[in-house]
Design an enzyme around this catalytic site. Structure first.
Site, mmCIF file in Angstrom:
data_model
loop_
_atom_site.group_PDB
_atom_site.id
_atom_site.type_symbol
_atom_site.label_atom_id
_atom_site.label_comp_id
_atom_site.label_asym_id
_atom_site.label_seq_id
_atom_site.Cartn_x
_atom_site.Cartn_y
_atom_site.Cartn_z
ATOM 1 N N GLY A 162 0.844 -1.218 0.000
ATOM 2 C CA GLY A 162 0.000 0.000 0.000
ATOM 3 C C GLY A 162 0.858 1.240 0.000
ATOM 4 N N THR A 163 1.407 1.628 -1.084
ATOM 5 C CA THR A 163 2.603 2.418 -1.048
ATOM 6 C C THR A 163 2.544 3.705 -1.847
ATOM 7 O OG1 THR A 163 4.924 2.270 -1.584
ATOM 8 C CG2 THR A 163 3.411 1.197 -3.043
ATOM 9 N N THR A 164 3.660 4.429 -1.766
ATOM 10 C CA THR A 164 3.906 5.537 -2.686
ATOM 11 C C THR A 164 5.312 5.324 -3.221
ATOM 12 O OG1 THR A 164 2.714 7.001 -1.210
ATOM 13 C CG2 THR A 164 3.954 8.019 -2.977
#
Lengths: 254, 217
Positions: free
Chosen positions: B16-18
């Site tokens: 669940g990232t950037t």
């Protein structure tokens, strides 16, 4: 009403290690801790189950999740590593154990319910790894897993400092597991601790006995002297053995 | 606790990232946050590493299921090492990206992982490639990915300039990650940045408290 619910429940009652295990990386080694309760739904199946598994002389693994899965996976890993050591003449490294576990668990796409915490000391230093059932790996300085992990994590997050000394680390792990035991129904009974350092392994089982231990077992003995059960009849039939063939083969020891 | 929520998109631990990557004058910056979550509600790791080195001067950032992404990058790493031994030359960045793309495309039914690949090679210099979920491979000068990227498309489109200097690009990347982490609940932790140039590779870590603060913080 409560009885009705139980009758309609169709659940596979496999033994779960809904447990509590935690780990701390300290100055010269690793401290692993675990509770000793294994449950099958609401019944405690094993009050003194061993959740800290042997992988290699310098690597131990704590397993949470389904009891059979954790036991079998760690046994497979241990035998793989032993064969590797014999073949290559090298001591196994923690990172290799982690890679083997990751490959195995990933292949089964999460069907193997094993949450494993691997810890050990090798030539490259002290290491702690967490492996999820789906096969993801994380290198951590401290971790708690199992149904009681949130309570234990609170204690660990508060008390953890890098380079703790041995007694403080053991006390921290014990306190963390104790918090989990108090707050979670799936964890309980005694606390096991395993300390791995360069010098060797100290597997303290149990480190702390549960306060609610059943003391009747001390008085109850399961050894009965011959004659407690009356002997009614005795029949002795000697088996006659005949030598049919004898061959001698000399071993060439030159 | 129920660790594997079936209502969430990703089974098991999700990144669940950037993630982002940007080319500047003479090199490329690739970066990510460091949060891993389960079911969108429990942070399972505050310090997970999502920027993986697949070769000396080629890095890739992972997004999606952590287990799938870690496995694919491990396979790609070994594939690239073998390839570079066979070719007796370091691999091209497009080769690394293609290796990831093959794995993602051929196994698109089972995998849930996307990647950004960035690096430097002698043929084309600094490059950035995106391998999306289904296995599409595209080359772009600047790119963002992950759940947190939706909040910074505007910022990236407005603030990115080609041929920035190294410091400008680092500041741009840090700002973008900080903005995304500020708005996305499943992105957070520290900002991992890797600067790849012809001369070498540099890993910059910006801890949470040193991230740039904006008007509302």
């Amino acid at each position: 009403y409560a009885l009705e619910n139980i009758i309609h429940l169709k659940q596979i009652r496999h033994i779960n290690i809904m447990l509590l295990i935690s780990f701390v990386l300290m100055q010269d080694g690793v401290v692993l801790g675990a509770d000793t309760r294994a449950t099958s739904s609401e019944v405690v199946a094993d009050k003194m189950c061993a959740k800290i598994h042997y992988i290699a002389p310098n690597i131990y693994c704590c397993g949470a999740g389904t009891a059979a899965d954790t036991k079998k996976t760690t046994e497979l890993l241990s035998s793989n590593l032993t064969i590797f050591s014999m073949n290559s003449g090298r001591n196994p490294r923690v990172v290799m154990a982690v890679n083997i576990l990751q490959d195995m668990l990933y292949r089964y796409r999460g069907q193997i319910g094993a949450n494993l915490l691997l810890g050990g000391v090798d030539c490259t230093g002290n290491h702690l790894y967490e492996v999820d059932p789906y096969g993801s790996v994380d290198k951590v300085p401290y971790i708690a897993m199992g149904s009681g992990d949130l309570a234990a994590l609170g204690i660990l997050e508060d008390g953890f400092k890098p380079d703790l000394e041995l007694e403080k680390a053991k006390e921290l792990v014990r306190a963390a597991i104790h918090a989990g035991i108090m707050s979670d129904l799936g964890s309980g009974n005694n606390i096991d601790i395993c300390v791995i350092t360069r010098r060797g392994v100290d597997y303290i089982r149990p480190y702390q006995d549960s306060e609610y231990k059943d003391n009747r077992y001390k008085k109850m003995k399961y050894k009965y002297r011959p004659g407690t059960t009356p002997v009614l009849t005795e029949k002795v039939v000697p088996l006659k053995l005949e030598v049919v063939q004898e061959t001698v083969q000399q071993m060439d020891t030159a | 606790m129920e660790k594997h929520c079936t209502d969430s998109q990703v089974k098991g631990v999700s990144t669940g990232t950037t993630i982002l990557a940007a080319i500047f004058d003479g090199g490329v910056v690739i970066g990510s946050d460091s949060r891993a979550s389960i079911g969108g509600e429990y942070v399972s790791s505050k310090t997970i590493n999502k920027v993986i080195q697949v070769h000396d001067q080629i890095f890739c950032c992972m997004a999606g299921s952590l287990a799938d992404a870690q496995f694919v990058t491990k396979a790609a790493k070994s594939h690239l090492a073998f390839h570079s031994v066979q070719m007796e030359n370091p691999p091209l960045v497009i080769t690394a990206a293609s290796v990831l793309k093959e794995l993602c495309y051929k196994n698109k039914e089972e995998l849930q992982a996307g990647f950004l690949t960035a690096g430097w090679d002698r043929k084309k210099g600094p490059q950035v490639y995106v391998v999306s979920l289904g296995g599409m491979l595209v080359s772009q000068p600047v790119t963002i990915g992950g759940s947190g990227s939706t909040y910074i498309y505007g910022y990236v489109d407005a603030k990115y300039k080609p041929n920035m200097s190294r410091e400008e690009c680092l500041q741009f990347a840090t700002n973008a990650l900080a903005l995304a982490m500020g708005r996305d609940n499943v992105s957070g932790g520290v900002a991992h940045l890797v600067v790849i140039q012809e001369t070498g590779v540099e890993h910059v870590v910006v801890p949470g408290d040193k991230l740039p603060k904006f008007h509302d913080e």
